[in-house]
Structure formats: C-alpha cells, structure tokens
Design a protein around this motif. Structure first.
Motif, short mmCIF file in Angstrom:
data_model
loop_
_atom_site.label_atom_id
_atom_site.label_comp_id
_atom_site.label_asym_id
_atom_site.label_seq_id
_atom_site.Cartn_x
_atom_site.Cartn_y
_atom_site.Cartn_z
N GLU A 10 0.83 -1.21 0.00
CA GLU A 10 0.00 0.00 0.00
C GLU A 10 0.86 1.26 0.00
O GLU A 10 0.59 2.22 -0.73
N ASP A 108 -2.76 -3.85 -0.95
CA ASP A 108 -3.13 -2.43 -0.94
C ASP A 108 -4.09 -2.05 0.17
O ASP A 108 -4.40 -0.88 0.35
N ASN A 109 -4.61 -3.05 0.92
CA ASN A 109 -5.56 -2.77 2.00
C ASN A 109 -6.76 -1.95 1.53
O ASN A 109 -7.29 -1.11 2.27
N TYR A 111 -6.79 0.24 -1.03
CA TYR A 111 -6.48 1.55 -1.61
C TYR A 111 -6.90 1.63 -3.08
O TYR A 111 -7.50 2.62 -3.52
#
Length: 333
Positions: A10, A108-109, A111
């Motif tokens: 991320e 990327d959690n 994103y």
C-alpha cells in the motif's frame, strides 16, 4: 521472467498513484468496455459473516485488450476499530490474460478499490450532474466521502461542499479535510434534508440499512450518486426515489437488482415491472442518453464492478514497472 511475481505494498502504491482526473478517465474506459459486451464479468461472490459483523466480496473481470485480469478480495470487518484495526482491507491479484500466471499481488488494504470507486462517482458526475453545480453535498464521513467529492470536483468545479454524518465531530473533520484537499469552503449540514435542498449534486457513501434521503426532498436540477448499497439489506435512498427520478442509472443492472438501490425499489414495488434501467456504460458510449436538461432529476446506483478492478490493477502494474517499485518474488525458487 515468466514466473516472477511483483509484490506491491500500500505504501508503495500511495507513493506513485494518486487520485486525479486520469483515474476518472481510466474507469470511464472500463464502463465503455462493459457497454460493448466484450467484458467477461461473473457475478460478485459475496459472503456475510454475521458473528463477526463482517462481509467479504470477491470480484473479477476480463477486459479484452488488457494484459491481465484482476481478482479482488475485499473484506469488511466492521468491529475492527474497537480493537484498533481498520474495518476495510483486502488485496488484488493481477493474472496474465494470456497464460493465467500471477503477475502481481497488490497488498493495498483496499487503496486501489478506494480509487476506482471514487472514479466511478466521477464518471457518474461527468455524464449525469447538471452542468452548473454550485453546491455539492456528501452523506457520510469516511474515506469515500472525501474521495467521491474529489472525483466529482474534477468534473464540476462547485463552490461549496456540505457534509452530513451521524457524528458531528467526524463530519466537521471530514469537512476540514475536503476544504484542504480541493480548496473550496466545506461545512457541516444541520441535517440531510437541508443538504439535499441546497445541493445540485449529492453523493451518499454510507453502509446504511435505513433510508437517509426521502423522495419528498427531490427537486429539479439534482443528481444523486448512491454508492453505499453493495450488499443485500443495505439502502441509503427511499425506494420511491427510483420512481420519481427522470433518469435512473446503474453501473450493472444485474448487480443493482440484487445488491443496490434498484433492489430496494423493486422490493417496494416502486419500479415498474418490465422497465429496464440505463447502464452507465451505455451512456458513456452514447448508446443511451444521459442528462438532457438542467431541470432533470438523475440518480446513479453504484455497486462496484470487477471491470473497474481490472482496469485499476492493470494501471497500477504499469505504474509499478515504469517507476521500478515493488518486490519481485521468484515463484519457483
């Protein structure tokens, strides 16, 4: 090498990939591809986990002409903030459209999902909002509240933003962040009715299961983008709004019938049997009309599509290779 997998975090994505009008353009192309019927996009795999107050969605799509297709896993565990963890996270995988080999994993959690979701709202504003928007309103105070307004501002340079949230302190912080981000005054609305009455463009960004906007509040020269309803049981709009709108648009009709505001309208009997909503992609490619007059009331029901995920994942992969970031992992080593 063919067996190399690029692992991207991320933090690395945030260092080179930021929201701008080009992201709106990217997602517009994904909607155009959907309209041309060349995209292969299976239904969303969705799973509720009631014991954890959680849900998990899996989305994917193949878009001809792109080098890879994405598979996105998006969990939402809504009690996480109580233990100091974010409620949303997840990852995307990009697989080669020629060989099926994994090309990249984006840790990327959420994103990339945040960017493409905001851009869908930007595309909706581009084709459906009145040409002149003086005031924009956003219902909700999370990440999407901020990003949706930024995406809409790329399309309509409004002069003021109104924010409403259940917690006044969160709403004020959101307003402050929006003002700092796009450089126009932003303030907290006393209630949702006041926000709708004053705005020409309204975005709803909440996981609400009770209706936040009533049909009686609609007025000429109004566009609403509703993006919070992406699971059965959710719904931000009074179902009668679908019946009162001059134009009701879906990102994907088959999804909105099951997960979106259209589902609520059908269940309530507010949608005429046999009537088919317009899809946003058909408007993008000029197969269907978008807003035709300033006085119209338009609504866009966004549930999120795998095509958007594939578009943003391919873009992120190109950016990673161009800027030489990420870590190569030897799959067969």
């Amino acid at each position: 090498m063919a067996d190399d997998i690029l692992i991207v975090t991320e933090a690395e994505l945030r260092s080179v990939l930021h929201f701008d009008r080009a992201i709106n353009d990217l997602v517009e192309k994904a909607f155009a591809a959907l309209a041309n019927k060349d995209v292969i996009m299976p239904p969303i795999m969705s799973m509720d986990i009631p014991n954890a107050n959680a849900e998990v969605d899996v989305k994917t799509a193949y878009i001809p002409g792109l080098g890879g297709f994405a598979i996105k896993v998006s969990p939402g565990f809504f009690d996480n903030p109580k233990i100091g963890l974010p409620s949303l996270n997840g990852l995307m995988m990009l697989l080669s459209a020629k060989t099926g080999l994994v090309q990249a994993v984006f840790l990327d959690n959420g994103y990339l999902t945040d960017l493409r979701t905001a851009a869908a709202g930007g595309v909706a504003a581009r084709f459906l909002a009145p040409k002149k928007v003086s005031i924009a309103g956003v219902v909700g105070t999370g990440v999407q509240a901020r990003l949706q307004i930024a995406a809409a501002f790329e399309e309509r340079k409004f002069e003021k933003v109104l924010v409403w949230g259940r917690h006044p302190g969160h709403a004020q912080q959101c307003a402050n962040d929006i003002e700092n981000q796009i450089g126009v005054p932003a303030e907290v609305a006393q209630n949702v009715e006041t926000l709708v009455a004053q705005a020409q463009l309204v975005v709803t960004t909440t996981p609400a299961r009770a209706h936040l906007i009533k049909a009686d509040w609609l007025h000429p020269n109004l566009h609403i983008t509703a993006m919070g309803s992406d699971q059965e049981g959710k719904g931000e709009l009074d179902p009668q709004i679908a019946a009162h709108a001059d134009l009701f648009v879906c990102d994907r009709v088959s999804q909105c019938e099951k997960l979106g505001e259209l589902r609520s309208a059908i269940k309530a009997g507010a949608w005429l049997v046999g009537r088919t909503p317009t899809e946003l992609g058909d408007i993008v490619v000029n197969r269907s009309a978008g807003r035709e007059t300033e006085e119209q009331i338009t609504v866009c029901d966004l549930t999120g599509t795998g095509a958007q995920d594939t578009a943003i994942a391919n873009h992120a992969y190109e950016m990673a290779r161009k800027n030489n970031f990420g870590t190569l992992f030897k799959a067969n080593s």
